[in-house]
Structures are given as C-alpha cells and as structure tokens.
Design a protein around this motif. Structure first.
Motif, PDB file in Angstrom:
ATOM      1  N   SER A  77      20.214  21.655  -9.698  1.00 17.01           N
ATOM      2  CA  SER A  77      18.840  21.653 -10.193  1.00 17.01           C
ATOM      3  C   SER A  77      18.656  22.808 -11.175  1.00 17.01           C
ATOM      4  N   LYS A  78      17.605  22.744 -11.930  1.00 14.56           N
ATOM      5  CA  LYS A  78      17.289  23.796 -12.898  1.00 14.56           C
ATOM      6  C   LYS A  78      17.150  25.147 -12.189  1.00 14.56           C
ATOM      7  N   ASP A  79      16.502  25.161 -11.023  1.00 12.97           N
ATOM      8  CA  ASP A  79      16.339  26.402 -10.257  1.00 12.97           C
ATOM      9  C   ASP A  79      17.682  26.985  -9.826  1.00 12.97           C
ATOM     10  N   GLU A  80      18.609  26.117  -9.386  1.00 10.17           N
ATOM     11  CA  GLU A  80      19.931  26.585  -8.978  1.00 10.17           C
ATOM     12  C   GLU A  80      20.681  27.200 -10.154  1.00 10.17           C
ATOM     13  N   ILE A  81      20.605  26.575 -11.299  1.00  6.76           N
ATOM     14  CA  ILE A  81      21.285  27.088 -12.494  1.00  6.76           C
ATOM     15  C   ILE A  81      20.697  28.432 -12.900  1.00  6.76           C
ATOM     16  N   GLU A  82      19.379  28.526 -12.902  1.00  4.96           N
ATOM     17  CA  GLU A  82      18.722  29.796 -13.258  1.00  4.96           C
ATOM     18  C   GLU A  82      19.097  30.900 -12.275  1.00  4.96           C
ATOM     19  N   ARG A  83      19.130  30.573 -10.981  1.00  6.52           N
ATOM     20  CA  ARG A  83      19.501  31.564  -9.954  1.00  6.52           C
ATOM     21  C   ARG A  83      20.933  32.051 -10.173  1.00  6.52           C
ATOM     22  N   GLU A  84      21.845  31.119 -10.458  1.00  3.14           N
ATOM     23  CA  GLU A  84      23.233  31.499 -10.717  1.00  3.14           C
ATOM     24  C   GLU A  84      23.348  32.354 -11.973  1.00  3.14           C
ATOM     25  N   ALA A  85      22.575  32.031 -12.981  1.00  6.92           N
ATOM     26  CA  ALA A  85      22.598  32.818 -14.225  1.00  6.92           C
ATOM     27  C   ALA A  85      22.123  34.241 -13.968  1.00  6.92           C
ATOM     28  N   ILE A  86      21.081  34.386 -13.184  1.00 12.22           N
ATOM     29  CA  ILE A  86      20.576  35.716 -12.847  1.00 12.22           C
ATOM     30  C   ILE A  86      21.601  36.501 -12.041  1.00 12.22           C
ATOM     31  N   GLU A  87      22.178  35.856 -11.048  1.00 14.77           N
ATOM     32  CA  GLU A  87      23.203  36.517 -10.224  1.00 14.77           C
ATOM     33  C   GLU A  87      24.393  36.928 -11.088  1.00 14.77           C
ATOM     34  N   SER A  89      24.425  37.552 -14.340  1.00 10.93           N
ATOM     35  CA  SER A  89      24.072  38.645 -15.247  1.00 10.93           C
ATOM     36  C   SER A  89      23.946  39.980 -14.504  1.00 10.93           C
ATOM     37  N   LEU A  90      23.510  39.932 -13.248  1.00  2.90           N
ATOM     38  CA  LEU A  90      23.401  41.160 -12.461  1.00  2.90           C
ATOM     39  C   LEU A  90      24.779  41.706 -12.086  1.00  2.90           C
ATOM     40  N   LYS A  91      25.747  40.836 -11.865  1.00  2.00           N
ATOM     41  CA  LYS A  91      27.098  41.258 -11.532  1.00  2.00           C
ATOM     42  C   LYS A  91      27.787  41.897 -12.725  1.00  2.00           C
ATOM     43  N   LYS A  92      27.436  41.465 -13.922  1.00  2.26           N
ATOM     44  CA  LYS A  92      28.070  41.977 -15.138  1.00  2.26           C
ATOM     45  C   LYS A  92      27.685  43.431 -15.433  1.00  2.26           C
ATOM     46  N   LYS A  93      26.542  43.874 -14.917  1.00  5.18           N
ATOM     47  CA  LYS A  93      26.060  45.220 -15.228  1.00  5.18           C
ATOM     48  C   LYS A  93      26.726  46.274 -14.415  1.00  5.18           C
TER      49      LYS A  93
END
Length: 93
Positions: A77-87, A89-93
């Motif tokens: 779902s769109k929410d799952e994709i957005e959640r994965e994208a946030i996670e 991007s947070l791991k990359k920092k």
C-alpha cells in the motif's frame, strides 16, 4: 422468500467450512477461491498452482499452499511504501 434466505445462509456456512478444511478438491477449491473449475484445470495443466494427484486421477490442493499462491505478488500500500522510505532515509543518516 424465507426459504431463499435460509438457502443463501447455508451456502455461506458451507463456504466457510471449506476454509477450515486442510485439503480441498477441485469443486471445493472453486468455491474457496471463486475461480471457475476450467481455470483451475488450466492452472494445474500449466503447473502454476500447487496440487497433488496421489492416485493419478483426482486432484487435491493443500489449502495453506493455495493461500500462499493467492497472496503471491502482493502489492504494498502507499502507506507501507512511505513508511519504508522513511525508515530507509533514517538509516542512511
């Protein structure tokens, strides 16, 4: 009118019972999945669906394997994709 309602409810109960059976035949699988029997035979012929044919004639289907087959190639779902994208991007920092 009332007899039609009773028959309808009995059919629904019967379909729910199929969901509890671990092994299904072609007719039960058709009721369980909503697929036409001809489509099930096509899937079997092309080895696209998991099946067993212990005596060389009658087809049987493991409901758990059928559930996995039905749920393959799931779309997120769109929410799952957005959640994965946030996670991510947070791991990359």
């Amino acid at each position: 009118m009332e007899s039609n309602l009773i028959l309808h409810k009995l059919n629904r109960i019967e379909k729910h019972i199929f969901a509890l059976k671990p092994i299904l035949n072609v007719e039960e699988l058709a009721d369980y999945t909503g697929f036409k029997k001809s489509y099930i035979y096509k899937l079997v012929h092309e080895n696209l669906i998991p099946f067993s044919k212990p005596n060389g004639k009658i087809l049987f289907f493991d409901r758990k394997k059928i559930d996995e087959f039905l749920l393959q190639n799931a779309t997120k779902s769109k929410d799952e994709i957005e959640r994965e994208a946030i996670e991510f991007s947070l791991k990359k920092k």
